[in-house]
Design an enzyme around this catalytic site. Structure first.
Site, PDB file in Angstrom:
ATOM      1  N   THR A  89       0.818  -1.215   0.000  1.00 37.71           N
ATOM      2  CA  THR A  89       0.000   0.000   0.000  1.00 37.71           C
ATOM      3  C   THR A  89       0.851   1.264   0.000  1.00 37.71           C
ATOM      4  OG1 THR A  89      -0.252   0.073   2.422  1.00 37.71           O
ATOM      5  CG2 THR A  89      -1.874  -1.202   1.172  1.00 37.71           C
ATOM      6  N   TYR A 108      -6.137  13.949   4.287  1.00 38.31           N
ATOM      7  CA  TYR A 108      -5.497  12.703   4.710  1.00 38.31           C
ATOM      8  C   TYR A 108      -3.984  12.743   4.468  1.00 38.31           C
ATOM      9  CZ  TYR A 108      -4.661   7.571   4.124  1.00 38.31           C
ATOM     10  OH  TYR A 108      -4.191   6.289   4.162  1.00 38.31           O
ATOM     11  N   LEU A 112      -2.468   5.101  -0.252  1.00 26.94           N
ATOM     12  CA  LEU A 112      -3.901   4.847  -0.309  1.00 26.94           C
ATOM     13  C   LEU A 112      -4.127   3.373   0.028  1.00 26.94           C
ATOM     14  CD1 LEU A 112      -6.522   6.338  -0.824  1.00 26.94           C
ATOM     15  CD2 LEU A 112      -6.335   5.734  -3.231  1.00 26.94           C
ATOM     16  N   HIS A 113      -4.236   3.084   1.315  1.00 27.01           N
ATOM     17  CA  HIS A 113      -4.203   1.705   1.780  1.00 27.01           C
ATOM     18  C   HIS A 113      -5.418   0.869   1.346  1.00 27.01           C
ATOM     19  CE1 HIS A 113      -0.887   2.818   4.435  1.00 27.01           C
ATOM     20  NE2 HIS A 113      -1.617   3.797   4.922  1.00 27.01           N
ATOM     21  N   ASP A 114      -6.588   1.238   1.864  1.00 28.99           N
ATOM     22  CA  ASP A 114      -7.746   0.341   1.807  1.00 28.99           C
ATOM     23  C   ASP A 114      -8.272   0.049   0.402  1.00 28.99           C
ATOM     24  OD1 ASP A 114      -7.493   0.271   4.530  1.00 28.99           O
ATOM     25  OD2 ASP A 114      -9.205   1.575   4.942  1.00 28.99           O
TER      26      ASP A 114
END
Length: 312
Positions: free
Chosen positions: A195, A226, A241-243
């Site tokens: 990520t 963010y 942008l992890h999720d």
């Protein structure tokens, strides 16, 4: 191919919000059956409201949102307002939720949905602490072999982001993660190693802003806020942008690469609690229980994300 049946279990969080929007913008690839909220980035009172606001932003009040666990299984709740802001979705003026919460606890909703669908047809995407999913497995062990796969955001092969050892989602509820990783359900793990390669550069954010839609403006605002946390830490290249990586894998798995490994969760040692012990080199001889993702075609990922957001 028919759309995959999907449950997103989340703790919105700006990147959770984008993950939900990515799924909603991809109806030919995923049928979003429900969004289940858990305490994590912010408390449950915020995460369940945030999830409903995001669904309302997309005009998809037909997707039910369930509230779940307001605390981890064993440990006190740890939150991350220092990253996501007081609301969890700071940076955008989102609409008030246009629908009430669906009735019942999120864990029971997971159980009911998995039981009601054909065997091994439902994919679960936990992109927050896995308390709801672990509770569902403990309350109804019969659902475990019925789950197609669990594609999660959490963990790391290497270093953590809340302690030197642990990534936030796993750290918040390591005991829930331990239940999930021991369950035998096929797992795909998107940890920090991948990520952190999906960076919200200014150029990528501008392309989202240029969509000129309410969704584009909201995502641009959320991700701009963010990104301030990484800027304050001196991390260049844009916020990770992890999720959305987990949802993108369900939609287009060829964007990613990884390796089948054995992964265990540290729950005993306080200094390293929540660490994902990834046997990347196969030194333990234990059978693989997880596909661990470590590469991403980040340009194609952001192209796909922007195109799907443009549909909303």
């Amino acid at each position: 191919m028919p759309a995959q049946s999907l449950i997103i279990d989340c703790d919105p969080g700006q990147d959770d919000a984008v993950a939900i929007l990515l799924a909603l913008g991809s109806p030919q690839d995923v049928e979003l059956l429900a969004v289940t909220a858990v305490a994590g980035n912010v408390p449950l009172t915020r995460t369940q409201e945030n999830a409903r606001s995001v669904v309302s932003l997309a005009g998809r009040q037909d997707v039910p949102v369930y509230a779940g666990s307001d605390r981890p299984l064993v440990r006190p709740l740890v939150t991350a307002e220092y990253v996501h802001g007081k609301t969890g979705l700071d940076g955008a003026d989102l609409p008030s939720p246009a629908q009430p919460l669906a009735g019942g606890h999120a864990s029971q909703a997971i159980i009911d949905i998995v039981r009601s669908r054909p065997e091994r047809s439902v994919t679960i995407c936990p992109v927050g602490p896995m308390t709801n999913v672990a509770l569902a497995m403990r309350l109804a062990p019969d659902i475990v072999p019925r789950i197609r796969q669990i594609v999660l955001m959490g963990g790391a092969i290497g270093l953590g982001n809340i302690t030197p050892a642990a990534e936030f989602n796993i750290y918040v509820d390591p005991h829930a993660a331990d239940i999930v990783f021991r369950s035998g359900v096929p797992l795909v793990m998107h940890g920090l190693d991948v990520t952190h390669k999906a960076r919200c550069t200014p150029e990528r954010l501008e392309r989202i802003a240029d969509l000129g839609t309410a969704v584009g403006r909201a995502v641009y605002g959320m991700l701009t806020f963010y990104g301030k946390y990484d800027q304050h830490r001196g991390a260049g290249g844009g916020a990770p942008l992890h999720d959305p990586c987990a949802v993108a894998y369900v939609i287009q798995p060829d964007l990613f690469g990884g390796r089948d490994c054995h992964v265990a969760i540290e729950v005993a040692s306080e200094p390293s609690i929540g660490r994902t012990l990834v046997d990347w080199g196969g030194v333990t001889g234990q059978a693989a229980n997880c596909k661990v993702i470590d590469t991403i075609d980040d340009d194609r990922f952001f192209e796909m994300l922007t195109e799907r957001l443009a549909r909303l």
